[in-house]
Design a protein around this motif. Structure first.
Motif, PDB file in Angstrom:
ATOM      1  N   GLU A 160       0.816  -1.213   0.000  1.00 27.37           N
ATOM      2  CA  GLU A 160       0.000   0.000   0.000  1.00 27.37           C
ATOM      3  C   GLU A 160       0.853   1.268   0.000  1.00 27.37           C
ATOM      4  OE1 GLU A 160      -3.608  -1.985   2.683  1.00 27.37           O
ATOM      5  OE2 GLU A 160      -2.323  -0.390   3.494  1.00 27.37           O
ATOM      6  N   ARG A 161       1.888   1.291   0.799  1.00 27.34           N
ATOM      7  CA  ARG A 161       2.634   2.527   1.014  1.00 27.34           C
ATOM      8  C   ARG A 161       3.866   2.670   0.122  1.00 27.34           C
ATOM      9  NH1 ARG A 161      -0.583   5.826   3.559  1.00 27.34           N
ATOM     10  NH2 ARG A 161       1.273   7.047   4.084  1.00 27.34           N
ATOM     11  N   LYS A 162       4.490   1.554  -0.277  1.00 23.82           N
ATOM     12  CA  LYS A 162       5.733   1.627  -1.041  1.00 23.82           C
ATOM     13  C   LYS A 162       5.664   0.911  -2.381  1.00 23.82           C
ATOM     14  CE  LYS A 162       8.317   3.823   2.005  1.00 23.82           C
ATOM     15  NZ  LYS A 162       8.943   5.135   1.724  1.00 23.82           N
ATOM     16  N   ASP A 163       4.520   0.305  -2.682  1.00 20.73           N
ATOM     17  CA  ASP A 163       4.366  -0.459  -3.917  1.00 20.73           C
ATOM     18  C   ASP A 163       5.403  -1.577  -4.005  1.00 20.73           C
ATOM     19  OD1 ASP A 163       3.034  -1.057  -6.274  1.00 20.73           O
ATOM     20  OD2 ASP A 163       4.442   0.103  -7.508  1.00 20.73           O
ATOM     21  N   ARG A 205       8.465 -15.015  -7.290  1.00 21.79           N
ATOM     22  CA  ARG A 205       8.420 -13.669  -7.882  1.00 21.79           C
ATOM     23  C   ARG A 205       8.790 -13.698  -9.368  1.00 21.79           C
ATOM     24  NH1 ARG A 205       8.335  -9.867 -10.285  1.00 21.79           N
ATOM     25  NH2 ARG A 205       8.411  -7.655  -9.696  1.00 21.79           N
ATOM     26  N   MET A 206       9.448 -14.761  -9.834  1.00 23.75           N
ATOM     27  CA  MET A 206       9.813 -14.856 -11.245  1.00 23.75           C
ATOM     28  C   MET A 206       8.610 -15.002 -12.158  1.00 23.75           C
ATOM     29  SD  MET A 206      13.171 -17.341 -11.151  1.00 23.75           S
ATOM     30  CE  MET A 206      14.670 -16.848 -10.307  1.00 23.75           C
ATOM     31  N   THR A 207       7.466 -15.335 -11.623  1.00 21.48           N
ATOM     32  CA  THR A 207       6.266 -15.487 -12.444  1.00 21.48           C
ATOM     33  C   THR A 207       5.667 -14.141 -12.845  1.00 21.48           C
ATOM     34  OG1 THR A 207       4.874 -15.618 -10.477  1.00 21.48           O
ATOM     35  CG2 THR A 207       5.747 -17.683 -11.349  1.00 21.48           C
ATOM     36  N   GLU A 208       6.224 -13.045 -12.368  1.00 19.14           N
ATOM     37  CA  GLU A 208       5.709 -11.714 -12.673  1.00 19.14           C
ATOM     38  C   GLU A 208       6.761 -10.928 -13.457  1.00 19.14           C
ATOM     39  OE1 GLU A 208       4.331  -9.797  -9.160  1.00 19.14           O
ATOM     40  OE2 GLU A 208       3.111 -11.498  -8.517  1.00 19.14           O
ATOM     41  N   PRO A 209       6.403  -9.786 -14.023  1.00 18.42           N
ATOM     42  CA  PRO A 209       7.378  -8.991 -14.795  1.00 18.42           C
ATOM     43  C   PRO A 209       8.598  -8.617 -13.945  1.00 18.42           C
ATOM     44  CG  PRO A 209       5.157  -8.198 -15.205  1.00 18.42           C
ATOM     45  CD  PRO A 209       5.041  -9.209 -14.110  1.00 18.42           C
ATOM     46  N   PRO A 210       9.730  -8.398 -14.593  1.00 13.97           N
ATOM     47  CA  PRO A 210      10.969  -8.157 -13.846  1.00 13.97           C
ATOM     48  C   PRO A 210      11.040  -6.804 -13.153  1.00 13.97           C
ATOM     49  CG  PRO A 210      11.353  -7.951 -16.203  1.00 13.97           C
ATOM     50  CD  PRO A 210       9.959  -8.468 -16.051  1.00 13.97           C
ATOM     51  N   GLU A 211      10.189  -5.847 -13.543  1.00 15.53           N
ATOM     52  CA  GLU A 211      10.233  -4.540 -12.906  1.00 15.53           C
ATOM     53  C   GLU A 211       9.953  -4.667 -11.410  1.00 15.53           C
ATOM     54  OE1 GLU A 211       9.732  -4.124 -17.115  1.00 15.53           O
ATOM     55  OE2 GLU A 211       8.499  -5.169 -15.621  1.00 15.53           O
ATOM     56  N   GLY A 212      10.866  -4.160 -10.602  1.00 14.99           N
ATOM     57  CA  GLY A 212      10.706  -4.207  -9.157  1.00 14.99           C
ATOM     58  C   GLY A 212      11.070  -5.533  -8.529  1.00 14.99           C
ATOM     59  N   LEU A 338       7.051   3.964   6.374  1.00 16.30           N
ATOM     60  CA  LEU A 338       5.810   3.705   5.641  1.00 16.30           C
ATOM     61  C   LEU A 338       4.782   4.818   5.824  1.00 16.30           C
ATOM     62  CD1 LEU A 338       5.333  -0.122   6.358  1.00 16.30           C
ATOM     63  CD2 LEU A 338       6.258   0.951   4.297  1.00 16.30           C
ATOM     64  N   GLY A 339       4.990   5.699   6.807  1.00 17.27           N
ATOM     65  CA  GLY A 339       4.053   6.784   7.047  1.00 17.27           C
ATOM     66  C   GLY A 339       2.760   6.334   7.685  1.00 17.27           C
ATOM     67  N   ILE A 340       2.823   5.354   8.597  1.00 20.65           N
ATOM     68  CA  ILE A 340       1.622   4.843   9.260  1.00 20.65           C
ATOM     69  C   ILE A 340       1.848   4.850  10.764  1.00 20.65           C
ATOM     70  CG2 ILE A 340       0.889   3.419   7.320  1.00 20.65           C
ATOM     71  CD1 ILE A 340       2.160   1.024   8.680  1.00 20.65           C
ATOM     72  N   LYS A 341       0.750   4.797  11.507  1.00 16.93           N
ATOM     73  CA  LYS A 341       0.828   4.760  12.963  1.00 16.93           C
ATOM     74  C   LYS A 341       0.813   3.337  13.482  1.00 16.93           C
ATOM     75  CE  LYS A 341      -1.396   6.591  17.118  1.00 16.93           C
ATOM     76  NZ  LYS A 341      -1.522   5.313  17.823  1.00 16.93           N
ATOM     77  N   ASP A 342      -0.045   2.492  12.918  1.00 23.57           N
ATOM     78  CA  ASP A 342      -0.159   1.096  13.328  1.00 23.57           C
ATOM     79  C   ASP A 342      -0.064   0.209  12.102  1.00 23.57           C
ATOM     80  OD1 ASP A 342      -0.567   1.638  16.091  1.00 23.57           O
ATOM     81  OD2 ASP A 342      -2.665   2.112  15.682  1.00 23.57           O
ATOM     82  N   MET A 343       0.359  -1.035  12.337  1.00 19.76           N
ATOM     83  CA  MET A 343       0.443  -2.000  11.248  1.00 19.76           C
ATOM     84  C   MET A 343      -0.919  -2.562  10.849  1.00 19.76           C
ATOM     85  SD  MET A 343       3.325  -2.676   9.777  1.00 19.76           S
ATOM     86  CE  MET A 343       5.100  -2.505   9.948  1.00 19.76           C
ATOM     87  N   GLY A 344      -1.876  -2.441  11.731  1.00 17.07           N
ATOM     88  CA  GLY A 344      -3.202  -2.971  11.450  1.00 17.07           C
ATOM     89  C   GLY A 344      -4.200  -2.492  12.477  1.00 17.07           C
TER      90      GLY A 344
END
Length: 378
Positions: A160-163, A205-212, A338-344
């Protein structure tokens, strides 16, 4: 609440002093008659007030009003007492010299819903203690569920915060396998499961495009080490003959350290511990954590651990206070990034599962190692 007092308005029909002072010999509004004629004259009908010039600013221009005395022998009503205005040019100016009530002191806020936090904490404690002393396998299940939920919270916030898309499926499966392998095979099993989980993250993760790709797999390997691998040391504590008491000691020390830091810091905290990371933490709170944890450690080692001594508990409590504080600061760094106060929001009054595991995870290997050094692994 206004911080100024206003004089009471004059009653209708009262002609107070004008801006130039009282007029000498001024007659009241309306026709003037002497007493003899007044007795033979009918009262005039009441006519509603109409401003002569169409505004409140024209009220003092001498327009006739029905509120004043109709005849000369009538005495105007006595106005209520008014405190003299400090500004004679503006009678409606607020009085700045009037004594104002002191503002009520604000109570120090604890910063969270204590009722919900205590209720959730007690509920979790009951579940943990019941599973710990009834069936050890049930407690392993509790650890596994906490690990999987923690992984879900962390990967969700990263996306959510860092993609950053760390693959959850291999992490969850590998994390559960890591906890079970640590309980069954000890440290060797935990390390092998950790290595296989990291490999599974790379392949998935190899099943997805290499970007990122690099940032995604790096975050995945970090998550595998941070949550399930560190939690595996709790499972390894349980394998000893007095394993249930070791785990209970670990939990008690972590909770007492957190409670001591919270209570002492809230009541006496004035010097910030790490303002850039966690502005709410204070040095006084850290001292409270150390003191509480050392006392609890001495009691637990003396009465709960086979072959333990009180002085070992002092060292254990000191180490727990340090590791728990560092773990808390470490997760605070993650949340600030991440710019959040709580993890959940899963646990009312606490936040998410990761907001409760932040001090427990880095403390688990410290307690496991010290207990092995003090009383052995059996």
């Amino acid at each position: 609440m206004n911080d100024s007092s206003w004089g009471a308005p004059p009653q209708a029909g009262y002609w107070g002093p004008s801006d130039q002072g009282p007029a000498q010999g001024a007659a009241p509004a309306g026709p003037a008659y002497d007493a003899h004629h007044a007795q033979q004259t009918r009262p005039m009908p009441i006519v509603p007030d109409v401003p002569a010039h169409g505004g409140d600013q024209d009220d003092d221009r001498g327009a006739a009003r029905t509120g004043g005395p109709l005849f000369r022998d009538e005495t105007p009503p006595t106005p209520p007492y008014q405190a003299p205005s400090q500004n004679p040019q503006n009678p409606q100016e607020p009085m700045t010299s009037a004594a104002q009530p002191a503002p009520a002191p604000q109570k120090k806020s604890a910063g969270r819903d204590l009722g919900a936090a205590i209720g959730v904490g007690v509920g979790l404690g009951v579940v943990i203690v019941a599973s710990l002393f009834v069936v050890k396998a049930a407690f392993i299940g509790v650890i596994t569920v906490a690990v999987v939920v923690g992984l879900w919270e962390l990967t969700s916030r990263l996306a959510e915060r860092k993609d950053i898309k760390a693959p959850l499926v291999p992490l969850a499966l590998g994390g559960a396998a890591m906890v079970i392998a640590g309980y069954v095979r000890g440290p060797e099993g935990a390390w092998v499961a950790m290595a296989l989980t990291a490999l599974a993250v790379l392949v998935w993760r190899m099943t997805e495009p290499p970007e990122g790709y690099l940032k995604d797999v790096t975050a995945g390997v970090f998550a595998a080490f941070y949550i399930p691998f560190l939690a595996t040391f709790v499972a390894m504590m349980l394998t000893a003959d007095d394993g249930a008491w070791r785990v209970l000691t670990f939990l008690v020390l972590a909770v007492v350290s957190d409670t001591g830091a919270y209570a002492v810091g809230w009541r006496f905290g004035t010097h910030k511990l790490a303002p850039r990371i966690s502005p709410g933490k204070t040095r006084e709170g850290l001292l409270g954590a150390v003191a509480f944890a050392m006392v609890a450690g001495a009691l637990c080692m003396e009465f709960l651990i086979d072959g333990g001594a009180w002085w070992q508990g002092l060292l254990l409590g000191l180490a727990v206070a340090a590791s728990a504080t560092l773990g808390d600061l470490g997760e605070s760094m993650i949340k600030r990034d991440l710019g959040i106060k709580d993890m959940g929001t899963l646990l009312p009054g606490h936040g998410g599962i990761m907001d409760r595991l932040d001090s427990l995870l880095p403390t688990a290997p410290v307690v496991w190692l010290l207990l092995v050094l003090f009383v052995g692994s059996g």
